[in-house]
Design an enzyme around this catalytic site. Structure first.
Site, mmCIF file in Angstrom:
data_model
loop_
_atom_site.group_PDB
_atom_site.id
_atom_site.type_symbol
_atom_site.label_atom_id
_atom_site.label_comp_id
_atom_site.label_asym_id
_atom_site.label_seq_id
_atom_site.Cartn_x
_atom_site.Cartn_y
_atom_site.Cartn_z
ATOM 1 N N SER A 1 53.956 -13.662 119.405
ATOM 2 C CA SER A 1 53.127 -13.093 120.475
ATOM 3 C C SER A 1 53.843 -13.125 121.819
ATOM 4 C CB SER A 1 51.815 -13.866 120.602
ATOM 5 O OG SER A 1 51.099 -13.856 119.400
HETATM 6 N N1 SAH Z 1 50.678 -17.417 116.432
HETATM 7 C C1 SAH Z 1 51.782 -16.583 116.084
HETATM 8 C C2 SAH Z 1 51.459 -15.090 116.164
HETATM 9 C C3 SAH Z 1 51.756 -14.471 114.861
HETATM 10 S S1 SAH Z 1 51.233 -12.827 114.602
HETATM 11 C C4 SAH Z 1 53.025 -16.941 116.881
HETATM 12 O O1 SAH Z 1 52.946 -17.800 117.754
HETATM 13 O O2 SAH Z 1 54.088 -16.408 116.595
HETATM 14 C C5 SAH Z 1 49.813 -13.080 113.551
HETATM 15 C C6 SAH Z 1 50.050 -13.783 112.236
HETATM 16 O O3 SAH Z 1 48.786 -13.843 111.574
HETATM 17 C C7 SAH Z 1 50.996 -13.072 111.263
HETATM 18 O O4 SAH Z 1 52.018 -13.950 110.887
HETATM 19 C C8 SAH Z 1 50.101 -12.711 110.083
HETATM 20 O O5 SAH Z 1 50.752 -12.767 108.832
HETATM 21 C C9 SAH Z 1 49.000 -13.760 110.186
HETATM 22 N N2 SAH Z 1 47.731 -13.422 109.547
HETATM 23 C C10 SAH Z 1 47.105 -12.208 109.479
HETATM 24 N N3 SAH Z 1 45.943 -12.317 108.804
HETATM 25 C C11 SAH Z 1 45.822 -13.628 108.434
HETATM 26 C C12 SAH Z 1 44.835 -14.365 107.695
HETATM 27 N N4 SAH Z 1 43.741 -13.782 107.170
HETATM 28 N N5 SAH Z 1 45.055 -15.689 107.505
HETATM 29 C C13 SAH Z 1 46.158 -16.310 108.004
HETATM 30 N N6 SAH Z 1 47.117 -15.658 108.696
HETATM 31 C C14 SAH Z 1 46.951 -14.336 108.910
#
Ligand code: SAH
Length: 218
Positions: free
Chosen positions: A67
């Site tokens: 993010s």
């Molecule tokens: N917090 C992260 C942002 C990652 S982007 C950071 O600091 O980098 C969002 C993430 O959510 C992705 O890796 C995606 O695979 C995950 N995601 C999407 N749907 C999800 C779900 N139902 N359960 C767990 N993770 C999920």
């Protein structure tokens, strides 16, 4: 094997990034301090080394993203975290956000649905510094009933609605910060749980996250 180095140049760029986030309206000093301590360039491919401290999202594996720093700071500030609180994070991704929470003294439980990202984090040496983060491979819509209730919940993927199980797993008085909307734009919400399963809802700015997808992906 990749060598992780945090040079003075990196530290300087990080300081500038944190200053710019402050100018954009982030006032919680503990959030800013945590971000000042964590080498964001460790969390992305070394090809991004020179631009890792720009205030923007970057691609990681599996078409996912780390993010934007401003967004991480914004969500973290809304959580109003206190030390030792139990926080459930949905969407570990690069684990950067989880480290910001851990650096602030939270006990973090982070769920990722992509097996590759989960495995990558298990082998990521920097994360050994944070024994207060526990990583789980699973579906965030289910939460983590075994470890509930949580003081705080942070969802870092675009949710089409507020998952009811995540409300159930909040303590009374607990807060959830979650971007809710369609695939293009989401409104940041802060949900405070009242007695029973009633909630109070506050609305903040619009953001654009990768989608929260149901089920696990092997
Ligand atoms: N917090 C992260 C942002 C990652 S982007 C950071 O600091 O980098 C969002 C993430 O959510 C992705 O890796 C995606 O695979 C995950 N995601 C999407 N749907 C999800 C779900 N139902 N359960 C767990 N993770 C999920």
């Amino acid at each position: 094997m990749r060598v992780f180095e945090d040079t003075y140049r990196h530290k300087g760029m990080r300081k500038q990034l944190v200053d710019s986030i402050k100018t954009k309206g982030i006032t919680d000093e503990r959030v800013l301090q945590a971000m000042l301590h964590i080498p964001r360039h460790f969390f992305m491919d070394s090809a991004f080394d020179k631009i890792a401290y720009e205030d923007r999202a970057f691609p990681i594996a599996e078409n996912q993203t780390i993010s934007q720093p401003y967004t991480v700071a914004y969500q973290t500030q809304l959580l109003e975290l206190k030390p030792f609180e139990k926080v459930l994070e949905i969407g570990t991704g690069s684990a950067y956000q989880a480290c910001v929470l851990a650096e602030m003294g939270a006990q973090v439980f982070s769920i990722e649905r992509q097996k590759n990202l989960f495995d990558h984090n298990k082998a990521f040496p920097f994360l050994k510094r944070y024994p207060n983060i526990k990583f789980f491979y699973g579906d965030g819509y289910e939460g983590l009933p075994t470890f509930a209730p949580f003081d705080k919940v942070i969802v870092t993927a675009a949710a089409p609605y507020v998952p009811p199980k995540l409300i159930e797993q909040l303590k009374t008085g607990g807060k959830m910060v979650i971007p809710v909307g369609d695939s293009k734009v989401q409104r940041m919400l802060r949900i405070t749980k009242q007695q029973g399963n009633a909630v109070e809802e506050e609305e903040f700015d619009n953001f654009s996250f990768v989608p929260m997808v149901g089920g696990r992906n092997s």
